[in-house]
Design an enzyme around this catalytic site. Structure first.
Site, PDB file in Angstrom:
ATOM      1  N   SER A  98      33.002  38.144  38.881  1.00  0.00           N
ATOM      2  CA  SER A  98      33.211  37.065  39.488  1.00  0.00           C
ATOM      3  C   SER A  98      33.590  37.444  41.106  1.00  0.00           C
ATOM      4  CB  SER A  98      34.521  36.119  38.950  1.00  0.00           C
ATOM      5  OG  SER A  98      35.174  35.231  39.817  1.00  0.00           O
ATOM      6  N   TYR A 134      43.069  35.641  35.174  1.00  0.00           N
ATOM      7  CA  TYR A 134      41.734  35.576  35.479  1.00  0.00           C
ATOM      8  C   TYR A 134      41.294  36.632  36.621  1.00  0.00           C
ATOM      9  CZ  TYR A 134      36.733  33.744  36.097  1.00  0.00           C
ATOM     10  OH  TYR A 134      35.308  33.841  36.126  1.00  0.00           O
ATOM     11  N   LYS A 165      38.897  40.092  35.759  1.00  0.00           N
ATOM     12  CA  LYS A 165      37.677  40.269  36.441  1.00  0.00           C
ATOM     13  C   LYS A 165      38.009  41.370  37.194  1.00  0.00           C
ATOM     14  CE  LYS A 165      35.422  36.868  34.507  1.00  0.00           C
ATOM     15  NZ  LYS A 165      34.093  37.117  33.852  1.00  0.00           N
TER      16      LYS A 165
END
Length: 264
Positions: free
Chosen positions: A156, A169, A173
């Site tokens: 991402s 998150y 990532k």
């Protein structure tokens, strides 16, 4: 000295004919688009996710377009034993697209133990297990170094920056990006290239759940210099490039498909 007359045609370098490609989380969203692109590029595609009906729909579309019939494997990638067995059972493997992941947007202080466990299990532990099992399968071929192999981790833009309401998150990532670089260095002598793709917000079923108000959508688009969210096809094209001989000199890199977000 080579001159322009010695250069090879470019179009065939973007093909993956004769390769077997596994795409996790390929029942919908970015994974389904990448599977379709690899099939169009000539690969024998293996579709893997938890939901049979979604996989069957993607397989049917690939067949409808006249490409090679995919293999379908129903498996939860967070089940270590099951996913290792599923990958080990494949006849061969040349390309892995490590894509199955999730996000649970929460303010930092509101993240529960369950939220954190779900994201870390899927986005970190499962990424590692799938990558390890896939490389083991690739290395069963004694000609692997000559044939080459490819691992593509779908990470991402959040693997390069920070963002509110996305602490776990971003954390996971960034971990995937670190794994990509370390794998690339360790596996280069085996002929296996390892890269990542860092998407911006892409209109998938997951993002449609998250971007559920006009206010959120307008905020996100305002951060993308190109002025709009990405399409699944943007990520599929990036994956086809990295999987193909066109990217033969590319390893340990992150291809950011983010409309300029991280350039700011």
């Amino acid at each position: 000295m080579r001159t322009v007359k010695d250069l090879q045609p470019m179009a065939p370098r973007f093909r993956v004919d004769g390769k077997t490609a596994l795409v996790t989380g390929s029942g919908r969203g970015i994974g389904s688009g990448i599977a379709l692109a690899l099939a169009e590029g000539g690969a024998e595609v293996v579709l893997l996710s938890r939901t049979r009906s979604e996989l069957d729909a993607v397989a049917a579309e690939i067949e409808r377009r006249g490409f090679s019939t995919p293999l379908v494997r129903v498996c939860d990638v967070t089940d270590n034993a099951a996913v290792r067995a599923a990958i080990a059972s494949l006849p061969c493997l040349d390309i892995l697209v490590n894509n199955a992941a999730t996000n649970i947007p929460r303010a930092f202080l509101d993240v529960s133990d369950e939220d954190f466990a779900i994201m870390s299990d899927l986005n970190v532990r499962a990424y590692f297990v799938v990558a390890q099992a896939s490389v083991r399968k690739m290395l069963e071929d004694p000609d692997r170094k000559a044939k080459g192999g490819v691992v593509i981790n779908i990470t991402s833009q959040m693997g390069h920056i920070g963002s509110p309401n996305r602490v776990p998150y971003c954390m996971t990532k960034h971990a995937e990006e670190g794994m990509t670089k370390a794998m690339a260095i360790e596996l280069v002598d085996q002929g296996i290239r390892v890269n990542s793709i860092g998407p911006t917000f892409t209109m998938t079923p997951l993002i449609e759940k998250i971007v559920n108000t006009e206010e959120i959508r307008n905020f996100l688009v305002s951060r993308i210099p190109m002025g709009h969210m990405a399409a699944i096809e943007d990520m599929a094209a990036a994956a086809l490039y990295l999987a193909s001989p066109a990217a033969a000199m590319v390893t340990g890199s992150s291809l950011l498909v983010d409309g300029g977000w991280t350039a700011q």
